[in-house]
Design an enzyme around this catalytic site. Sequence first.
Site, PDB file in Angstrom:
ATOM      1  NE  ARG A   1      -6.757   1.513  -5.207  1.00 19.52           N
ATOM      2  CZ  ARG A   1      -7.245   0.289  -5.120  1.00 19.52           C
ATOM      3  NH1 ARG A   1      -7.664  -0.160  -3.961  1.00 19.52           N
ATOM      4  NH2 ARG A   1      -7.342  -0.484  -6.177  1.00 19.52           N
TER       5      ARG A   1
ATOM      6  CD  GLU B   1     -12.857  -4.563   0.422  1.00 16.80           C
ATOM      7  OE1 GLU B   1     -12.021  -3.648   0.495  1.00 16.80           O
ATOM      8  OE2 GLU B   1     -13.158  -5.130  -0.636  1.00 16.80           O
TER       9      GLU B   1
ATOM     10  CG  HIS C   1      -2.078  -0.931   1.046  1.00 19.04           C
ATOM     11  ND1 HIS C   1      -1.916  -2.212   0.614  1.00 19.04           N
ATOM     12  CD2 HIS C   1      -3.403  -0.764   1.243  1.00 19.04           C
ATOM     13  CE1 HIS C   1      -3.105  -2.806   0.556  1.00 19.04           C
ATOM     14  NE2 HIS C   1      -4.012  -1.957   0.946  1.00 19.04           N
TER      15      HIS C   1
ATOM     16  CG  ASP D   1     -12.541   0.069   1.033  1.00 20.84           C
ATOM     17  OD1 ASP D   1     -12.720   1.108   0.377  1.00 20.84           O
ATOM     18  OD2 ASP D   1     -11.598  -0.702   0.825  1.00 20.84           O
TER      19      ASP D   1
ATOM     20  NE  ARG E   1      -4.736  -4.057  13.333  1.00 17.45           N
ATOM     21  CZ  ARG E   1      -5.176  -3.317  14.361  1.00 17.45           C
ATOM     22  NH1 ARG E   1      -6.457  -3.337  14.661  1.00 17.45           N
ATOM     23  NH2 ARG E   1      -4.365  -2.577  15.072  1.00 17.45           N
TER      24      ARG E   1
ATOM     25  NE  ARG F   1      -6.688  -6.527  -2.173  1.00 20.19           N
ATOM     26  CZ  ARG F   1      -7.206  -5.345  -1.784  1.00 20.19           C
ATOM     27  NH1 ARG F   1      -8.324  -5.296  -1.085  1.00 20.19           N
ATOM     28  NH2 ARG F   1      -6.607  -4.227  -2.091  1.00 20.19           N
TER      29      ARG F   1
END
Length: 867
Positions: A704, A497, A139, A534, A572, A387
């Site tokens: 996002r 989510e 990320h 999310d 997380r 994913r």
Amino acid sequence: MADLHEALRDDVRMLGDCLGQTIETQLGEAFLQKVERIRKLAKAGRQEDNSEYHELLSALGELSEDEVLPVARAFTQFLNLANIAEEHHRVRRRLEDSGKDAPESLGQLFRRLSDRGFSVREIADGLGKLSVDLVLTAHPTEVNRRTLIQKFDDIADCLKRLDRGEKVQHRLRELVSQIWHTDEIRQQRPTPVEEAKWGFAVIENSLWHAVPKFLRTLDEQLQEVLGEGLPLDCCPVRYSSWMGGDRDGNPNVTASVTREVLLLSRWMAADLYYRDIDQLRAELSMSQSNAELRGRVGEVSEPYRELLGEVRAALGRTKMWIKAQLDGNQVPAEGVLLHEQELLQPLLLCHRSLQDCGMQIIAQGRLQDMIRRIACFGMTLVKLDIRQNADRHAGVFDEITAFYELGCYSDWDEARRQEFLLAELNSRRPLLPRAWQPSALVQEVLDTCKVVAASEENSLGSYVISMASQPSDVLGVILLLQEAGIDHNMRVVPLFETLSDLQGAHGCIDALLSLDWYQDYIQGQQEVMIGYSDSAKDAGQLAAAWGQFQAQEELTTVCHRHRVHLTLFHGRGGTVARGGGPSHTAILAQPPGSVDHGLRVTEQGEMIRFKFGIPEIAIRNMELYTAAVLQATLDPAPGPQPQWRSQMERMALRGLKEYRAVVRDDEHFVQYFRAATPELELAKLPLGSRPAKRRTDGGIESLRAIPWIFAWTQTRLMLPAWLGSDSALQEAVADQLPLLHSMYRDWPFFRANIDMLEMVLAKSDPDIAAYYDARLVSEELRVLGSSLRSRLRASVELVKQIRQQTQLLAENPVIRQSIEVRNPYIDPLHFLQAELLLRDRTQPDSRLERALMVSMSGISAGMRNTG
């Protein structure tokens, strides 16, 4: 302790002096004096509570366009240097406290569990079954370039040497000068492969050394307290990765990228083991061995070296075979090591022989460390998760059903989808037609499944389905993997989510577990991922946290009823609004029964470096994870009392309503968000490999969670962490303050959420946010900004009432001091950033754009978390 704090101040002062000398050498004494004057004015403004900062703003306004960038760089690099000093200080404090048992240390936990009536066997068995899987993700919250991170690590090493009395001042000045002459900002975004290599570097430079030390410490504490050691093959903490496997919304992660990362991961593991074997061969020069080893290598003078030479040759062949694969050459896997046991067996043979011959102390040295590394890292370094979004899988079946003239899969109800998928899963004929020409998007999904199917099982973790909501989302992926020819039952994990998906999670899993075919597939093991980011963006922090807690309770009940072991995977982030906060506290705050000998959790962005980039800190974090999971498994805190649950339900509903009233329903909110924060400009900052939005044509809902939070952090309004919670807590404080006090005192879940809220509020600053509004927001939109800042101030007072204290972080002076020390260095960057945003939006200039990006980097460094 006072001496230790003084040592930190000395380190910060020394690094600041090195930076000052570099700036003076390059830009002259007059410029350095300008920087120093700005710093002093910012500090005075904080001390005198001068919210206007008139003199500071005047000094910043006098800067020429050529001076703006170096000023921004000066404050940014000071904050980076302060971070290095703080991280080193954490190591220093850990070494100082190494002889003491902290309340959450493993030794103390073993004693507490023993005092609570748990037998040695129960504690040892609980530890033996423990499985903590830390999933490193790419990320894009790590704003620093890898080349700078290496220099930061070198500075930290110098500080270590300085503590030992070595003379390192010249090297420190050299490194600080190198940093000053290196661009802080990447010229282009990293590729997914580069992100994966960054993750491998964290393992090579830190975790490779930390893991055996952690296991050695764990073994010693077990021996000391329980009289029983740690089995050689036991490793309660392991590592997985999303880097190169997470394709949700990232078109740059393709099937070929995933294949390359899988091979690179294997190559890196083989190379690290190769180096280990070289060192082992140098040490194991003994001639005495047991009959088993002699039977394997014959009557040679140095039997251990003989056997390890064979292992080294096999690792060399393994590296060459992987290199050939990377180069596109298909060569047979003859004499290569693909599985852990192939590497482990000769090492265990050496270990047994040394033990049998009375050389236990040698067996317990470097050889034992390597055996334990294999228990953690296997032959692949990390296991790679895949994913993908549920819609992409549905798109495959849309095209297949259209080709067969069966209608449109996405238009079918859930019952018909399940009927179709189960029929195909039980069918002996192929699903995919020969003459079919799928679209490029569908072909990419199919190609990914082929890469997965062609990979060794020990290379792979889970296949995670984002935005999952129905059993068919899971069955569809299993069918696609089956069609690709996979030869094992890969874990397929739904990720729930949004708030509504969390609320429906137990129903989805119940329906899946009611299918006999699916029960046969999972063999008693079910993994479910809980999304924090999310859900918080969708519902606000308070409602999302309660939704996550309830979902875990319900999932635990459902799996228990079906006699299936549940592993929860916690998605997380580093910030409170993304489920961040102290890991130990967060685990102990989970519903009782939901942490059953293990969990998986993502470690994201810059938090990977903060928590695992230095071996000593990595060891501490692995200890915290192990202790928390073991305690939550064997001796969990009781669940909430009925009145606490009712109160939490009321607060969550109120928080949800108030959060959405602003974010979804206020017609001015989107305009205000984009005017008051650098949200749009963040796209120019080349952080990670994936786009800031899932869709280029969407609004807030498509943004996002990371840039959503990053933007509010830059302006210090920190809205995602408290909006909605403020109204809910205000109503509760007015009506039920004594009840809130008891909830805070006795319910770990509520206490953890309030403590995390307190931390983020301590980092907020309504006066800074007001300055952004004054420079960037129209009169019409400023009303909303003023309202939000009033709510932020009210939130601070509410938390103080619940915690029964007069100052935020009153019980955590270390963090409070860290924030206060940084503020004078962050403030000029905020004021510069607001001015640069204004200019960039009216008269774009490349020099100012770079300064703007540097300001974002500096504020991120000062805040210690971004998204």
